[in-house]
Design a protein around this motif. Structure first.
Motif, PDB file in Angstrom:
ATOM      1  N   ASP A 117       0.606  -0.854  -0.170  1.00 37.49           N
ATOM      2  CA  ASP A 117      -0.233  -0.377   0.448  1.00 37.49           C
ATOM      3  C   ASP A 117       0.864   1.242   0.239  1.00 37.49           C
ATOM      4  O   ASP A 117       0.245   2.105  -0.425  1.00 37.49           O
ATOM      5  CB  ASP A 117      -1.321   0.652   0.795  1.00 37.49           C
ATOM      6  CG  ASP A 117      -0.063  -0.210   2.302  1.00 37.49           C
ATOM      7  OD1 ASP A 117       0.328  -1.223   2.549  1.00 37.49           O
ATOM      8  OD2 ASP A 117      -0.533   0.473   3.603  1.00 37.49           O
ATOM      9  N   HIS A 118       2.190   1.207  -0.153  1.00 34.90           N
ATOM     10  CA  HIS A 118       3.127   2.435  -0.457  1.00 34.90           C
ATOM     11  C   HIS A 118       2.994   2.939  -1.768  1.00 34.90           C
ATOM     12  O   HIS A 118       3.804   3.691  -2.099  1.00 34.90           O
ATOM     13  CB  HIS A 118       4.789   1.970   0.343  1.00 34.90           C
ATOM     14  CG  HIS A 118       5.059   1.543  -0.406  1.00 34.90           C
ATOM     15  ND1 HIS A 118       5.015  -0.070   0.339  1.00 34.90           N
ATOM     16  CD2 HIS A 118       7.008   0.942  -0.859  1.00 34.90           C
ATOM     17  CE1 HIS A 118       5.374  -1.378  -0.591  1.00 34.90           C
ATOM     18  NE2 HIS A 118       6.636  -0.389  -1.169  1.00 34.90           N
ATOM     19  N   LEU A 119       2.621   1.596  -2.293  1.00 37.37           N
ATOM     20  CA  LEU A 119       2.619   2.448  -4.425  1.00 37.37           C
ATOM     21  C   LEU A 119       1.431   3.247  -4.397  1.00 37.37           C
ATOM     22  O   LEU A 119       0.253   2.994  -3.147  1.00 37.37           O
ATOM     23  CB  LEU A 119       2.228   0.810  -4.845  1.00 37.37           C
ATOM     24  CG  LEU A 119       3.715  -0.189  -5.373  1.00 37.37           C
ATOM     25  CD1 LEU A 119       2.750  -1.216  -5.567  1.00 37.37           C
ATOM     26  CD2 LEU A 119       4.764   0.547  -5.507  1.00 37.37           C
ATOM     27  N   ALA A 120       1.043   3.733  -5.012  1.00 31.49           N
ATOM     28  CA  ALA A 120       0.588   4.630  -5.243  1.00 31.49           C
ATOM     29  C   ALA A 120      -1.372   4.299  -5.574  1.00 31.49           C
ATOM     30  O   ALA A 120      -1.556   3.197  -6.024  1.00 31.49           O
ATOM     31  CB  ALA A 120       0.068   4.973  -7.096  1.00 31.49           C
ATOM     32  N   ALA A 121      -2.426   4.758  -4.642  1.00 33.06           N
ATOM     33  CA  ALA A 121      -3.658   3.504  -4.647  1.00 33.06           C
ATOM     34  C   ALA A 121      -4.200   4.220  -6.465  1.00 33.06           C
ATOM     35  O   ALA A 121      -4.379   5.103  -6.911  1.00 33.06           O
ATOM     36  CB  ALA A 121      -5.113   4.348  -4.174  1.00 33.06           C
ATOM     37  N   GLY A 122      -4.731   2.353  -6.348  1.00 30.54           N
ATOM     38  CA  GLY A 122      -5.755   3.188  -8.147  1.00 30.54           C
ATOM     39  C   GLY A 122      -4.046   2.197  -8.556  1.00 30.54           C
ATOM     40  O   GLY A 122      -4.767   2.222 -10.633  1.00 30.54           O
ATOM     41  N   SER A 153      -3.023  -7.575  -1.309  1.00 25.27           N
ATOM     42  CA  SER A 153      -2.317  -6.472  -2.373  1.00 25.27           C
ATOM     43  C   SER A 153      -3.852  -6.211  -3.828  1.00 25.27           C
ATOM     44  O   SER A 153      -3.998  -7.425  -4.103  1.00 25.27           O
ATOM     45  CB  SER A 153      -1.398  -6.913  -2.427  1.00 25.27           C
ATOM     46  OG  SER A 153      -0.666  -6.214  -3.875  1.00 25.27           O
ATOM     47  N   ARG A 154      -4.816  -4.938  -3.325  1.00 24.75           N
ATOM     48  CA  ARG A 154      -5.069  -4.555  -4.328  1.00 24.75           C
ATOM     49  C   ARG A 154      -4.192  -4.542  -5.349  1.00 24.75           C
ATOM     50  O   ARG A 154      -4.744  -4.692  -6.767  1.00 24.75           O
ATOM     51  CB  ARG A 154      -5.453  -3.380  -4.072  1.00 24.75           C
ATOM     52  CG  ARG A 154      -6.798  -2.960  -2.435  1.00 24.75           C
ATOM     53  CD  ARG A 154      -6.489  -1.920  -2.379  1.00 24.75           C
ATOM     54  NE  ARG A 154      -8.116  -1.650  -1.378  1.00 24.75           N
ATOM     55  CZ  ARG A 154      -8.514  -0.631  -1.108  1.00 24.75           C
ATOM     56  NH1 ARG A 154      -8.446   0.866  -1.931  1.00 24.75           N
ATOM     57  NH2 ARG A 154      -9.266  -0.770   0.089  1.00 24.75           N
ATOM     58  N   HIS A 155      -2.495  -3.977  -5.415  1.00 26.16           N
ATOM     59  CA  HIS A 155      -1.958  -4.144  -6.403  1.00 26.16           C
ATOM     60  C   HIS A 155      -1.832  -5.628  -7.236  1.00 26.16           C
ATOM     61  O   HIS A 155      -2.384  -5.086  -8.747  1.00 26.16           O
ATOM     62  CB  HIS A 155      -0.562  -3.258  -6.348  1.00 26.16           C
ATOM     63  CG  HIS A 155      -1.092  -1.690  -5.569  1.00 26.16           C
ATOM     64  ND1 HIS A 155      -0.847  -1.949  -4.405  1.00 26.16           N
ATOM     65  CD2 HIS A 155      -0.538  -1.081  -6.315  1.00 26.16           C
ATOM     66  CE1 HIS A 155      -0.764  -0.790  -4.503  1.00 26.16           C
ATOM     67  NE2 HIS A 155      -0.935   0.306  -5.475  1.00 26.16           N
ATOM     68  N   LEU A 156      -2.086  -6.740  -6.781  1.00 21.68           N
ATOM     69  CA  LEU A 156      -1.488  -7.526  -6.593  1.00 21.68           C
ATOM     70  C   LEU A 156      -2.581  -8.132  -7.715  1.00 21.68           C
ATOM     71  O   LEU A 156      -2.904  -8.599  -8.634  1.00 21.68           O
ATOM     72  CB  LEU A 156      -1.323  -8.404  -5.643  1.00 21.68           C
ATOM     73  CG  LEU A 156      -1.333 -10.005  -6.376  1.00 21.68           C
ATOM     74  CD1 LEU A 156       0.145 -10.269  -7.939  1.00 21.68           C
ATOM     75  CD2 LEU A 156      -0.324 -11.280  -5.425  1.00 21.68           C
ATOM     76  N   ALA A 157      -4.545  -7.982  -6.952  1.00 18.51           N
ATOM     77  CA  ALA A 157      -5.121  -8.659  -7.617  1.00 18.51           C
ATOM     78  C   ALA A 157      -5.190  -7.374  -9.550  1.00 18.51           C
ATOM     79  O   ALA A 157      -6.151  -8.328  -9.994  1.00 18.51           O
ATOM     80  CB  ALA A 157      -6.219  -7.870  -6.689  1.00 18.51           C
ATOM     81  N   ALA A 158      -5.209  -6.322  -9.563  1.00 18.89           N
ATOM     82  CA  ALA A 158      -5.210  -5.787 -10.299  1.00 18.89           C
ATOM     83  C   ALA A 158      -4.102  -6.177 -11.702  1.00 18.89           C
ATOM     84  O   ALA A 158      -4.442  -6.410 -12.688  1.00 18.89           O
ATOM     85  CB  ALA A 158      -4.824  -3.714 -10.501  1.00 18.89           C
ATOM     86  N   ALA A 159      -2.809  -6.677 -11.555  1.00 23.18           N
ATOM     87  CA  ALA A 159      -1.650  -6.897 -12.211  1.00 23.18           C
ATOM     88  C   ALA A 159      -1.921  -8.136 -12.578  1.00 23.18           C
ATOM     89  O   ALA A 159      -1.738  -8.551 -13.214  1.00 23.18           O
ATOM     90  CB  ALA A 159      -0.918  -6.245 -11.331  1.00 23.18           C
ATOM     91  N   ALA A 160      -2.654  -9.333 -11.675  1.00 24.71           N
ATOM     92  CA  ALA A 160      -2.555 -10.844 -12.012  1.00 24.71           C
ATOM     93  C   ALA A 160      -4.119 -11.181 -13.136  1.00 24.71           C
ATOM     94  O   ALA A 160      -4.921 -10.340 -12.882  1.00 24.71           O
ATOM     95  CB  ALA A 160      -2.897 -11.471  -9.906  1.00 24.71           C
TER      96      ALA A 160
END
Length: 384
Positions: A117-122, A153-160
């Motif tokens: 979550d230190h990556l930019a939200a969204g 991770s939301r970022h993983l859910a978006a990227a995978a």
């Protein structure tokens, strides 16, 4: 105490006599039990949506000492602490460092969330960047002296785009951690952004992917926490886990039966609900340590209606109920939250939480709790 009904009427609730809950200053032995703790804000800071989190460190750490005093470990900087809902990574990182130091001082258990979550939200980022973000937070948690909880991770859910993408990221993490971790599968009810985690919206298929990862890296997995709010799924999963891998229940609707177990398997606990019911949970686990199952059940029973109300849909706003019970109990001076999330539940919902906390005898000063409940009702324009 007069409480409002949705139909415009009022009901009268008799304030319960406070109970003298006994402390348990060492960790429980019948089950490993973590309470996922919330943060308490500094009222002099903004704490409005989008602002950096302004934490009252003294009050927040005092709440953790309250949990330690009842034999509970702390699951730190998790979704209960408003990760991805207002608690930014700089505040989470400091929270982990401070809380881990305090846990060492008190001889208490602590496990802390590492995510991305230190990556930019969204932000849509490549898998390699997701992996690196995880590893940065894992390094911080380990450096603080805390066990690692690998958060969803939301970022993983978006990227995978496949189960293999999830397995690749998690395998890299598990190959690099220093000590066994807890893997956290947070369900869609808690965070809609995590729908289809593990590469499938079919829970059976996703579970097979998850189990495959755990089996392959069992030596690096202390346990799994699965928050899908399905007792049936949890019983099946824990029976399929490799020997030595724990199931930490995240089922705030069915935890008493899951922790008790079925005679063959049982769940340990990593629950947001335990932050609200710490004295009762401690009394129940103490009974279990002596094999007194009847007392365990009797201690847990009054807490379940309270937990189910706090976690009712939309479930991800349960954090408001946790903070509210803390305030009613005199464990914090104000009812305010990071991002203004104290407004996420209605006065009628909070009145039900008050009523059920009172029925469970979890309010150490009923007159104070009633006075604070009246403040909420007055602010909402509700007067008997």
């Amino acid at each position: 105490m007069r409480l409002p009904d949705a139909d415009g009427g009022w009901r009268t609730v008799e304030l319960a006599v406070p109970r003298d809950w006994q402390p348990h200053p060492v960790p429980h032995t019948s089950r490993i039990a973590f309470a996922a703790a919330h943060v308490i804000v500094d009222p002099r800071l903004e704490n409005v949506p989008g602002a950096p989190a302004g934490v009252d460190w003294e009050a927040t750490l005092a709440f953790r000492r309250h949990l330690f005093a009842h034999g509970l470990g702390v699951a730190e900087a998790m979704d209960t602490a408003q990760r991805n809902m207002g608690l930014d990574w700089p505040a989470a990182a400091e929270l982990i460092t401070r809380s881990a130091a305090q846990a060492r001082e008190h001889g208490a258990r602590i496990a802390s969330g590492a995510g991305t979550d230190h990556l930019a939200a969204g932000a849509q980022v490549p898998l390699e960047q997701v992996t690196q973000a995880y590893l940065e937070q894992v390094a911080h948690v380990e450096g603080a002296g805390s066990q690692v909880i690998v958060m969803a991770s939301r970022h993983l859910a978006a990227a995978a785009t496949s189960a293999e993408d999830y397995l690749g990221v998690y395998t890299t993490i598990l190959e690099q951690v220093s000590e066994p971790v807890v893997l956290h599968w947070l369900g869609e009810a808690f965070d809609p952004n995590l729908a289809g985690y593990w590469g499938s919206s079919d829970v059976t298929v996703a579970t097979e992917t998850f189990l495959g990862l755990v089996r392959q890296h069992a030596a690096k997995v202390d346990g799994v926490k699965v928050s899908l709010l399905s007792a049936e799924h949890e019983r099946g999963l824990r029976a399929a886990l490799p020997e030595g891998v724990r199931l930490y229940t995240g089922d705030d609707f069915n935890y008493p039966e899951l922790i008790e177990g079925d005679g063959t398997h049982h769940s340990d606990a990593l629950l947001g609900a335990f932050a609200a019911i710490a004295p009762a949970a401690s009394a129940a686990l103490t009974a279990l340590e002596s094999g007194d199952v009847d007392t365990y059940r009797a201690e847990m029973a009054p807490t379940l209606p309270l937990s189910r109300t706090i976690f009712e849909a939309p479930t991800f706003h349960y954090k408001t109920g946790i903070a509210f019970v803390s305030w009613l109990s005199g464990l914090q001076d104000g009812f305010a939250m990071v991002g203004g999330l104290q407004s996420a539940r209605s006065p009628l919902h909070l009145a039900r939480v008050f009523e059920l906390a009172n029925a469970a005898r979890l309010l150490p000063d009923p007159d104070l709790a009633a006075a604070r409940m009246r403040l909420v009702l007055d602010l909402a324009g509700l007067r008997a």
